[in-house]
Write a protein that holds these residues in place. Structure first.
Motif, PDB file in Angstrom:
ATOM      1  N   GLU A   1     -36.663 -20.841  55.188  1.00  0.00           N
ATOM      2  CA  GLU A   1     -37.296 -21.516  54.052  1.00  0.00           C
ATOM      3  C   GLU A   1     -37.471 -20.576  52.865  1.00  0.00           C
ATOM      4  O   GLU A   1     -37.517 -21.007  51.714  1.00  0.00           O
ATOM      5  CB  GLU A   1     -38.636 -22.119  54.457  1.00  0.00           C
ATOM      6  CG  GLU A   1     -39.629 -21.127  55.027  1.00  0.00           C
ATOM      7  CD  GLU A   1     -40.854 -21.818  55.593  1.00  0.00           C
ATOM      8  OE1 GLU A   1     -41.931 -21.662  54.998  1.00  0.00           O
ATOM      9  OE2 GLU A   1     -40.725 -22.512  56.620  1.00  0.00           O
TER      10      GLU A   1
ATOM     11  N   ARG B   1     -37.467 -20.652  43.877  1.00  0.00           N
ATOM     12  CA  ARG B   1     -38.655 -21.471  43.666  1.00  0.00           C
ATOM     13  C   ARG B   1     -38.335 -22.840  43.073  1.00  0.00           C
ATOM     14  O   ARG B   1     -38.911 -23.845  43.449  1.00  0.00           O
ATOM     15  CB  ARG B   1     -39.624 -20.726  42.735  1.00  0.00           C
ATOM     16  CG  ARG B   1     -40.983 -21.412  42.597  1.00  0.00           C
ATOM     17  CD  ARG B   1     -41.935 -20.561  41.766  1.00  0.00           C
ATOM     18  NE  ARG B   1     -43.247 -21.173  41.725  1.00  0.00           N
ATOM     19  CZ  ARG B   1     -43.603 -22.120  40.868  1.00  0.00           C
ATOM     20  NH1 ARG B   1     -42.724 -22.556  39.999  1.00  0.00           N
ATOM     21  NH2 ARG B   1     -44.820 -22.630  40.874  1.00  0.00           N
TER      22      ARG B   1
ATOM     23  N   THR C   1     -44.394 -24.384  51.546  1.00  0.00           N
ATOM     24  CA  THR C   1     -44.758 -22.973  51.688  1.00  0.00           C
ATOM     25  C   THR C   1     -46.012 -22.785  52.523  1.00  0.00           C
ATOM     26  O   THR C   1     -46.076 -21.906  53.389  1.00  0.00           O
ATOM     27  CB  THR C   1     -44.960 -22.332  50.302  1.00  0.00           C
ATOM     28  OG1 THR C   1     -43.781 -22.543  49.532  1.00  0.00           O
ATOM     29  CG2 THR C   1     -45.200 -20.833  50.440  1.00  0.00           C
TER      30      THR C   1
ATOM     31  N   MET D   1     -37.071 -25.103  45.917  1.00  0.00           N
ATOM     32  CA  MET D   1     -37.877 -25.185  47.133  1.00  0.00           C
ATOM     33  C   MET D   1     -38.304 -26.624  47.402  1.00  0.00           C
ATOM     34  O   MET D   1     -38.824 -27.300  46.516  1.00  0.00           O
ATOM     35  CB  MET D   1     -39.117 -24.303  46.979  1.00  0.00           C
ATOM     36  CG  MET D   1     -39.993 -24.227  48.214  1.00  0.00           C
ATOM     37  SD  MET D   1     -39.456 -22.971  49.376  1.00  0.00           S
ATOM     38  CE  MET D   1     -39.796 -21.473  48.487  1.00  0.00           C
TER      39      MET D   1
END
Length: 692
Positions: free
Chosen positions: A84, A89, A97, A92
């Motif tokens: 992951e 960013r 997260t 994502m």
């Protein structure tokens, strides 16, 4: 245990610089034994993280191919392993997260990657136990509208065709960005509208790891390619430097190379470009090199374009921006594109706001791409804002008094601004992505006042450290950096419970643009019309990104002369009404001057008519510049905004709504957008006792 010698290890680590393509693997027998289940996306053993397995579908570096061939560890897999953390960013999957919901994370990662082509750089890792893993760093994710069941060949791009051909003829070194020596020699190269085929003859230049020389120029063949067809067959690896093209498609062109291909020594039958008068050469525009420099460049002077040429180029820019948007399958109303463009060219900072998923970040990137800006050339910086940013040092860095060194932030903003200072004739753009995840006035405070100053004044300088202190790396990081008119600042912002409000100080200097979501049926029709749309014309890139060209689109007309006496009286009345409820709010001189600049800078179409009608432009500006400041509780603003209990009705007890539906208002604009925004605020005030 398989042992990797020192030389091979060095070669494998160098392979991490290359770009590759991959897809989610499908054969469980190939999966490494590191997951809880034998699935393409799964939970890692003894970890709360998700991993996934990627099958390469493009040519790989020679050292990695050798590693795959000779590795005898039964746990070794020829697949690449992603986790992951491999996502940048901006790609994502949402909210993975910090969550502990493993099943949810697995599903989100799978949904993100399933049926997509993954552009990545390999990350070969050596463990202390002697194991070798092939991890990845994702660069981008293609939507899968290209073939997945074929191999792809990396094809370097050479931007200047004549220079490229001259280097081939003279066997001079050619630098192919993102195509390094640990790859097999390039069989194909694209330069402008030509595809070149090389059977053999490349040599590696020992002085540069991406330097190549060709030794058999008479053997080179080239054909003209249809860019529309090529777009279907290619995946962009890195804009401006490398694409991947279907091997099947390239193989189908072999006969064409043999029968119709030209030698680089043959004269070409060049047709006359209808836009020839708008080329950089014809307009005598100095095009600056983008090679890195150690000293500031003395930028060549720019002679102002005739207004007619500047006008044509601005219309061409808007047309190219619309084509870039549709090429990305993003459809905006033309009025929104023009509104955004005028806001950008007349404001220190423009903020794209609105609901998530409307393409705010993509619109900023499309604007940058139309200007010919890219991260690789150093004139585009996308800076994601973290909720942890609480002071300017978080984005610019700080002076370490213990070591006497200036330590720039990892955001790269300072190096970017130095690049902009060195290349004054190129436009540069910073995109602050999701800029209100943290309080903007905390981390952006040095810029807020600076950006309002005259762009030509020497005091428009960002201070990095005091000149009274010692800084050992001052040659690279000076005490101050001037921010010129070649730097554009754009922010994107969501408005929800996770974000911070903008202060009036920032709103006074910014235009808050909210692109309207296109009707789904209209969006589908626009996509259907793509086939009939003229393709994007890259010939204008050098023109658009030239600072002198871009700034020639700005009108120097007096901002106050943009208003009639009746309009000024109306705005005075609006100011007085707002002041009744909050003495700290209203219409500042700066805000009204910026509205006047917006009105003066709306481009005219081919018939000399404003591309945004004046009444609509005033409506947009009132919504974007004035109503954005009116937010607060019903106790303070109840009488100003009013309340709306029934959807579709009109606000009750709203001085604002009464003013904007009055006869005086109707003589200035229809104020449709303004009235809708007042209704939204009134409804919010009714439900939440607070309007945003």
């Amino acid at each position: 245990m398989f042992e990797v010698d020192k030389m091979m290890k060095s070669q494998l680590l160098e392979s991490n610089t290359n770009l590759l393509l991959g897809v989610l693997a499908t054969n469980p027998e190939d999966f490494p034994k590191i997951g809880e289940t034998q699935e393409a996306v799964t939970q890692m053993k003894n970890s709360n993280k998700v991993c996934f397995f990627v099958k390469p579908i493009s040519s790989q570096p020679e050292p990695i191919i050798e590693l795959d061939h000779i590795h005898n560890d039964r746990d070794f897999s020829t697949l690449y392993i992603g986790i992951e953390d491999s996502f940048p960013r901006n790609l994502m999957p949402t909210n993975i997260t910090y969550t502990t919901d493993i099943e949810g994370k697995v599903k989100k990662v799978k949904d993100k990657l399933d049926g997509k082509i993954i552009v990545f750089r390999p990350r070969v890792i050596f463990t202390t136990e002697g194991k070798v893993f092939k991890n990845i760093d994702i660069i981008s994710i293609e939507d899968g509208d290209v073939p997945l069941n074929t191999e792809y060949l990396p094809v370097p791009l050479a931007p200047d065709r004549r220079q490229f051909e001259q280097s081939l003829k003279e066997s001079k070194m050619i630098l192919f960005k993102d195509f390094y020596h640990n790859m097999f020699q390039p069989d194909y190269v694209i330069s402008e509208d030509y595809l070149y085929y090389f059977n053999d003859g490349w040599k590696k230049d020992p002085s540069r790891k991406n330097g190549w020389m060709f030794t058999a120029p008479t053997e080179v063949r080239k054909i003209k390619i249809d860019q529309k067809v090529l777009r279907v067959q290619q995946v962009i690896g890195n804009p401006g430097s490398l694409v991947f093209i279907s091997e099947d498609y390239l193989f189908s062109l072999k006969n064409e190379f043999m029968k119709e291909g030209m030698s680089i020594y043959e004269a070409e039958d060049e047709t006359i470009d209808p836009h020839a008068t708008l080329t950089a050469e014809a307009l005598k525009i100095p095009i600056q090199s983008t090679e890195p420099v150690s000293k500031p460049i003395q930028a060549p002077k720019f002679s102002a374009l005739p207004s007619s040429d500047a006008h044509k180029l601005e219309l061409q820019f808007l047309s190219e921006m619309e084509k870039q948007a549709i090429a990305k399958k993003l459809c905006y109303e033309k009025e929104d594109l023009i509104n955004f463009h005028v806001s950008v060219k007349t404001n220190p900072i423009t903020i794209l706001s609105g609901m998530s998923g409307t393409g705010k970040s993509q619109l900023a990137l499309i604007y940058a791409k139309t200007l010919g800006l890219s991260k690789d050339e150093g004139n585009l910086l996308v800076l994601p804002i973290s909720p942890s940013y609480t002071e300017p040092e978080d984005i610019i860095g700080f002076h370490n008094t213990s070591t006497g060194l200036y330590v720039p932030s990892e955001t790269g903003l300072i190096d970017f601004l130095i690049h902009a200072k060195n290349y004054k004739e190129q436009m540069h753009m910073v995109i602050f992505d999701e800029m209100n995840l943290s309080q903007v006035e905390y981390w952006f405070s040095p810029f807020i006042s600076l950006l309002e100053m005259d762009q030509e004044e020497s005091y428009r300088e960002l201070k990095l450290w005091s000149k009274d202190t010692v800084c050992h790396n001052s040659a690279k990081y000076p005490a101050t950096i001037s921010i010129g008119e070649n730097v554009i600042f754009i922010g994107t912002a969501n408005m929800d419970e996770t974000t911070k409000d903008f202060s009036d100080r920032l709103l006074d200097r910014a235009n808050i643009v909210t692109p309207q979501k296109m009707k789904f049926s209209a969006h589908r029709q626009a996509l259907r019309d793509m086939a009939h749309l003229e393709q994007v014309n890259s010939d204008f890139v050098e023109l658009f990104r030239n600072r002198g060209i871009y700034r020639s689109w700005n009108s120097n007309s007096d901002a106050w002369a943009a208003f009639s006496d009746d309009e000024l009286v109306f705005f005075d009345g609006l100011h007085d009404i707002i002041q009744k409820y909050d003495k700290q709010k209203g219409i500042s001189f700066r805000a009204l001057e910026r509205i006047g600049m917006f009105l003066n800078n709306i481009p005219l179409d081919e018939n000399g008519q404003c591309t945004i009608a004046r009444d609509t432009a005033i409506d947009l500006q009132v919504k974007q510049r004035i109503l954005t400041k009116i937010r607060g509780s019903s106790e303070v603003f109840g009488g100003l905004i009013g309340t709306l209990s029934v959807i579709g009705g009109s606000p009750q007890g709203s001085e604002l709504f009464e003013l904007f539906t009055s006869t005086a208002a109707n003589g200035i604009s229809h104020f449709i957008l303004t009235q809708d925004e007042i209704k939204r605020k009134a409804r919010e005030l009714y439900i939440n006792d607070f309007a945003s």
